[in-house]
Design a protein around this motif. Sequence first.
Motif, PDB file in Angstrom:
ATOM      1  N   ASP A   1       0.437  -3.506 -14.477  1.00  0.00           N
ATOM      2  CA  ASP A   1       1.573  -2.586 -14.614  1.00  0.00           C
ATOM      3  C   ASP A   1       1.109  -1.131 -14.513  1.00  0.00           C
ATOM      4  O   ASP A   1       1.771  -0.309 -13.874  1.00  0.00           O
ATOM      5  N   LEU A   2      -0.025  -0.819 -15.137  1.00  0.00           N
ATOM      6  CA  LEU A   2      -0.562   0.537 -15.061  1.00  0.00           C
ATOM      7  C   LEU A   2      -0.961   0.880 -13.631  1.00  0.00           C
ATOM      8  O   LEU A   2      -0.665   1.984 -13.142  1.00  0.00           O
TER       9      LEU A   2
ATOM     10  N   TYR B   1       0.391  -0.294 -11.013  1.00  0.00           N
ATOM     11  CA  TYR B   1       1.672  -0.076 -10.324  1.00  0.00           C
ATOM     12  C   TYR B   1       2.205   1.329 -10.638  1.00  0.00           C
ATOM     13  O   TYR B   1       2.624   2.061  -9.734  1.00  0.00           O
ATOM     14  N   ASP B   2       2.170   1.698 -11.928  1.00  0.00           N
ATOM     15  CA  ASP B   2       2.660   3.022 -12.338  1.00  0.00           C
ATOM     16  C   ASP B   2       1.883   4.152 -11.669  1.00  0.00           C
ATOM     17  O   ASP B   2       2.433   5.229 -11.424  1.00  0.00           O
TER      18      ASP B   2
ATOM     19  N   ASN C   1       0.816   4.023  -8.706  1.00  0.00           N
ATOM     20  CA  ASN C   1       1.051   3.838  -7.264  1.00  0.00           C
ATOM     21  C   ASN C   1      -0.173   3.295  -6.529  1.00  0.00           C
ATOM     22  O   ASN C   1      -0.411   3.628  -5.374  1.00  0.00           O
TER      23      ASN C   1
END
Length: 129
Positions: free
Chosen positions: A59-60, A62-63, A65
Amino acid sequence: MENSEISLNLDLRSEILEKSLYTENSINNLLMGHLGIFDKEKTKNFGNKAGISFKSKTDLLYDLNILTKEEVLDLELQMIFRNKFLHDLNFNSFEYAINKLDKGLINKLAKFIDNNEEKNIEKNIGKLI
């Protein structure tokens, strides 16, 4: 079915574990590189007593990018299958696993398959490991 009647399919389980270990190591290295951490043994989150879950790491990424939504979905599916095969005696084949997935996971799997040219479920699941 009694435990003595269950085929463990250790070859498949070993392959899933091996691929999952390499995937998790790669995710750790990717995240550490982007965070400027170069000695994982001196951190609380990437050493032997890791404090960040695999899901939180993806998730990190993804955050930040670094990973796309589709890549995070692929990794989530891989970990779902990893957990099923390594923690449940009955999960000894992809056919069994597919038949036991809940509706939410089937929908995630359908999205994964839709993102691949080949629509064969067995071959696409094999790409996750």
